[in-house]
Write a protein that holds these residues in place. Structure first.
Motif, mmCIF file in Angstrom:
data_model
loop_
_atom_site.group_PDB
_atom_site.id
_atom_site.type_symbol
_atom_site.label_atom_id
_atom_site.label_comp_id
_atom_site.label_asym_id
_atom_site.label_seq_id
_atom_site.Cartn_x
_atom_site.Cartn_y
_atom_site.Cartn_z
ATOM 1 N N PRO A 83 -12.521 0.231 0.992
ATOM 2 C CA PRO A 83 -13.716 0.791 1.641
ATOM 3 C C PRO A 83 -14.506 -0.232 2.457
ATOM 4 O O PRO A 83 -15.353 0.148 3.272
ATOM 5 N N GLU A 84 -14.215 -1.519 2.276
ATOM 6 C CA GLU A 84 -14.907 -2.559 3.028
ATOM 7 C C GLU A 84 -14.442 -2.646 4.485
ATOM 8 O O GLU A 84 -15.093 -3.286 5.311
ATOM 9 N N LEU A 85 -13.349 -1.997 4.796
ATOM 10 C CA LEU A 85 -12.799 -2.070 6.154
ATOM 11 C C LEU A 85 -13.583 -1.206 7.135
ATOM 12 O O LEU A 85 -14.082 -0.133 6.779
ATOM 13 N N ALA A 86 -13.659 -1.672 8.363
ATOM 14 C CA ALA A 86 -14.243 -0.871 9.444
ATOM 15 C C ALA A 86 -13.414 0.402 9.602
ATOM 16 O O ALA A 86 -12.205 0.398 9.314
ATOM 17 N N PRO A 87 -14.022 1.493 10.077
ATOM 18 C CA PRO A 87 -13.308 2.771 10.161
ATOM 19 C C PRO A 87 -12.007 2.745 10.961
ATOM 20 O O PRO A 87 -11.081 3.486 10.647
ATOM 21 N N ASP A 88 -11.901 1.894 11.980
ATOM 22 C CA ASP A 88 -10.683 1.861 12.795
ATOM 23 C C ASP A 88 -9.580 0.986 12.197
ATOM 24 O O ASP A 88 -8.436 1.041 12.640
ATOM 25 N N LEU B 123 -1.028 7.564 5.114
ATOM 26 C CA LEU B 123 -1.061 6.126 4.856
ATOM 27 C C LEU B 123 -2.429 5.529 5.177
ATOM 28 O O LEU B 123 -2.961 4.725 4.411
ATOM 29 N N THR B 124 -2.991 5.920 6.304
ATOM 30 C CA THR B 124 -4.282 5.357 6.691
ATOM 31 C C THR B 124 -5.401 5.851 5.777
ATOM 32 O O THR B 124 -6.340 5.109 5.496
ATOM 33 N N THR B 125 -5.298 7.090 5.307
ATOM 34 C CA THR B 125 -6.289 7.596 4.352
ATOM 35 C C THR B 125 -6.236 6.787 3.066
ATOM 36 O O THR B 125 -7.278 6.417 2.502
ATOM 37 N N ARG B 126 -5.045 6.461 2.615
ATOM 38 C CA ARG B 126 -4.911 5.661 1.392
ATOM 39 C C ARG B 126 -5.512 4.267 1.585
ATOM 40 O O ARG B 126 -6.211 3.754 0.717
ATOM 41 N N ILE B 127 -5.235 3.644 2.722
ATOM 42 C CA ILE B 127 -5.806 2.322 2.993
ATOM 43 C C ILE B 127 -7.328 2.408 2.999
ATOM 44 O O ILE B 127 -8.010 1.579 2.392
ATOM 45 N N ALA B 128 -7.875 3.410 3.667
ATOM 46 C CA ALA B 128 -9.333 3.571 3.732
ATOM 47 C C ALA B 128 -9.919 3.775 2.338
ATOM 48 O O ALA B 128 -10.963 3.201 2.005
ATOM 49 N N ASP B 129 -9.248 4.567 1.514
ATOM 50 C CA ASP B 129 -9.735 4.819 0.156
ATOM 51 C C ASP B 129 -9.679 3.565 -0.704
ATOM 52 O O ASP B 129 -10.586 3.307 -1.497
ATOM 53 N N GLU B 130 -8.615 2.789 -0.562
ATOM 54 C CA GLU B 130 -8.433 1.596 -1.398
ATOM 55 C C GLU B 130 -9.166 0.374 -0.869
ATOM 56 O O GLU B 130 -9.324 -0.608 -1.596
#
Length: 154
Positions: free
Chosen positions: A39-44, A30-37
């Motif tokens: 990309p403007e979000l901070a890594p945490d 789930l978190t990988t999908r959020i990060a992929d969709e």
């Protein structure tokens, strides 16, 4: 000699993280999908978003009043609901029913307005840790899960 009452220790149970409600493997997906969709979000942020989305959904299972997610937390709910099998299993296990996400884009239906401060209070009362940065307390949200019976004792 005076009687001295025994000392009573009151302990407050520790608040749990929402992410403890699912497996580490599913959390990673789930978190990988959020990060992929997003990309403007901070890594945490993907992990923080999912943690709060899961705390919110866990609270929906027991809430007796309408609650709704912040815009940021809703990203996690939208992501989780795409994994229909896992989401349905989660809902059955945590709530004993499906927690519907009903968009509030119908101009005819007047959605229930809730203050995020009330949502945070409800999540905390349900025993979950709140990440205050993801819940801007001055905002109001349209309750989008109320249609699933989150507040009517079902």
């Amino acid at each position: 000699m005076p009687i001295i009452p025994p000392t009573v220790t009151i302990t407050t149970p520790a608040l749990i993280n929402g992410k403890s409600l699912i497996s580490d493997g599913l959390l990673a997906r789930l978190t990988t999908r959020i990060a992929d969709e997003h990309p403007e979000l901070a890594p945490d942020m993907p992990t923080r978003i999912m943690d709060q989305a899961l705390a919110f959904l866990g609270t929906c299972a027991v809430a007796t009043r309408p609650i709704g997610p912040s815009d940021t937390v809703d990203i996690g709910w939208h992501t989780f609901i795409l994994y229909t099998t896992e989401y349905a299993e989660f809902c059955a296990r945590i709530a004993g029913r499906f927690i519907h996400h009903v968009p509030d884009d119908d101009p005819v239906v007047s959605p229930v307005q809730v203050k995020l401060a009330d949502v945070v209070e409800t999540i905390t009362a349900a025993g979950y840790r709140v990440d205050p940065e993801l819940w801007p307390l001055t905002m109001r949200v349209d309750c989008s899960q109320c249609h699933s019976g989150c507040h009517d004792g079902n």
